[in-house]
Design a protein around this motif. Structure first.
Motif, short mmCIF file in Angstrom:
data_model
loop_
_atom_site.label_atom_id
_atom_site.label_comp_id
_atom_site.label_asym_id
_atom_site.label_seq_id
_atom_site.Cartn_x
_atom_site.Cartn_y
_atom_site.Cartn_z
N ILE A 1 6.84 49.12 31.52
CA ILE A 1 7.85 49.81 30.95
C ILE A 1 7.81 50.07 29.50
O ILE A 1 7.71 49.08 28.65
CB ILE A 1 9.28 49.26 31.24
N ASP B 1 17.39 56.81 29.58
CA ASP B 1 17.23 56.27 30.78
C ASP B 1 17.85 55.11 31.10
O ASP B 1 18.25 54.22 30.14
CB ASP B 1 15.73 55.97 31.23
N TYR C 1 16.98 51.54 33.67
CA TYR C 1 16.14 50.63 34.63
C TYR C 1 17.21 49.66 35.39
O TYR C 1 17.82 48.77 34.35
CB TYR C 1 14.93 50.01 34.05
N SER D 1 17.55 46.20 37.85
CA SER D 1 16.69 44.91 38.57
C SER D 1 17.80 44.07 39.02
O SER D 1 18.93 43.89 38.67
CB SER D 1 16.07 44.53 37.30
N TRP E 1 11.90 46.33 38.44
CA TRP E 1 12.76 47.37 38.02
C TRP E 1 12.78 48.71 38.77
O TRP E 1 11.62 49.01 39.20
CB TRP E 1 12.66 47.60 36.64
N SER E 2 13.74 49.41 38.93
CA SER E 2 13.81 50.42 39.33
C SER E 2 12.82 51.67 38.51
O SER E 2 12.89 51.36 37.41
CB SER E 2 15.08 51.16 39.62
N GLU E 3 12.57 52.48 39.22
CA GLU E 3 12.07 53.71 38.24
C GLU E 3 13.27 54.14 37.24
O GLU E 3 14.21 54.12 37.71
CB GLU E 3 11.62 55.05 39.16
N PRO E 4 12.83 54.65 36.15
CA PRO E 4 13.89 55.38 35.30
C PRO E 4 14.85 56.26 35.82
O PRO E 4 14.16 57.34 36.42
CB PRO E 4 13.21 55.75 33.85
N ASP F 1 25.28 53.07 35.11
CA ASP F 1 24.25 54.04 35.51
C ASP F 1 24.37 55.43 35.32
O ASP F 1 23.47 56.37 35.71
CB ASP F 1 23.46 53.72 36.90
#
Length: 279
Positions: free
Chosen positions: A6, A39, A41, A43, A49-52, A104
């Protein structure tokens, strides 16, 4: 994504409902002439982590077009407020506040433009709530304008929409014995406020020292933003890393987050568990 994949500067981690939400300055847009969004991320473990997920997108009417820097998200009165620095070719850099019902996003403008003075070059606003629940923003008055960079604070209105007074000076970068000149000035970056277990108020912030970009610490003598600040003699993180913040993990460990190295497109989040100064 793994943490080392990242590319962000200025990592900021919010722990909420059993998950970690990480925000930061996009490495690809940090120094570019145009910026387009921010963005998050997500976790469960600070490792994968997730994609952005884009949580703020520049619209045609948004007045700032570059330097979308150092987003921080703080929960306050059941909403999530993002403090983030913006700039455009015809305005000084400053910190605005965005808002969302969720960590988010989507985040939308909340303050009427930048909270920092229009004629000041500023960055890296962070949220501080005093013991009597008075909201403040702590920020940097930049070295590019002052030569000796400053850390300042401004009281906010209760709804976080505007400043509620004039900024006050907390200290200048050269007051810390470990700082060294960089490009002709003393830098202040990335203040973050943290209450130590014994009640003392700690501020971590970044500048340049003997080994490059570094993270230092200072303590208030009255436990509040209005105190006199005493600086640690040596940096907390001395070599090629900084712009830190502190959070508590899901396992109740104290974590220092920062980016390192401090070089274009190579920046990565770094997590340090239970640093000695914070115990």
């Amino acid at each position: 994504m793994k943490t080392n994949e990242i590319n962000i500067r200025d990592p900021f981690v919010l722990t909420h409902n059993g998950k970690y939400y990480m925000y930061g300055t996009r490495g690809s847009e940090c120094w570019a002439d145009e910026a387009y969004g921010l963005d998050v991320y997500v976790s469960d473990d600070l490792e994968t982590w997730s994609e952005p997920k884009e949580i703020f997108t520049r619209t045609p009417e948004f007045p700032y077009t570059r330097n979308y820097w150092a987003p921080e998200v703080h929960k306050y009165k059941d909403k999530f407020y993002m403090f983030v620095s913006f700039k455009s070719p015809d305005t000084c850099r400053g910190t605005s506040i965005l808002v969302s019902d969720r960590p988010d996003g989507v985040f939308t403008p909340h303050s009427d433009g930048n909270i920092t003075p229009d004629e000041w070059e500023c960055l890296d606003g962070t949220f501080y709530l005093s013991g009597d629940r008075t909201p403040y923003m702590v920020f940097c008055h930049e070295w590019v304008q002052t030569t000796d960079g400053e850390i300042c604070a401004v009281r906010l209105t209760e709804d976080l929409k505007a400043a509620a007074g004039a900024p006050i000076l907390l200290f200048k970068a050269s007051e810390a014995g470990w700082t060294r000149k960089h490009a002709g000035g003393y830098v202040t970056d990335g203040p973050f406020m943290y209450r130590l277990p014994d009640g003392q108020l700690l501020m971590i912030w970044s500048s340049f020292g003997d080994e490059g970009y570094a993270l230092g610490a200072a303590k208030s003598d009255n436990g509040d933003i209005t105190g006199n600040w005493t600086h640690a003699k040596a940096p907390l993180f001395a070599k090629d890393g900084g712009h830190g913040m502190i959070f508590t993990s899901l396992e109740n460990e104290t974590i220092l987050a920062l980016h390192s190295p401090n070089s274009k497109l190579n920046e990565r989040p770094v997590f340090c568990k239970n640093p000695a100064l914070l115990s």
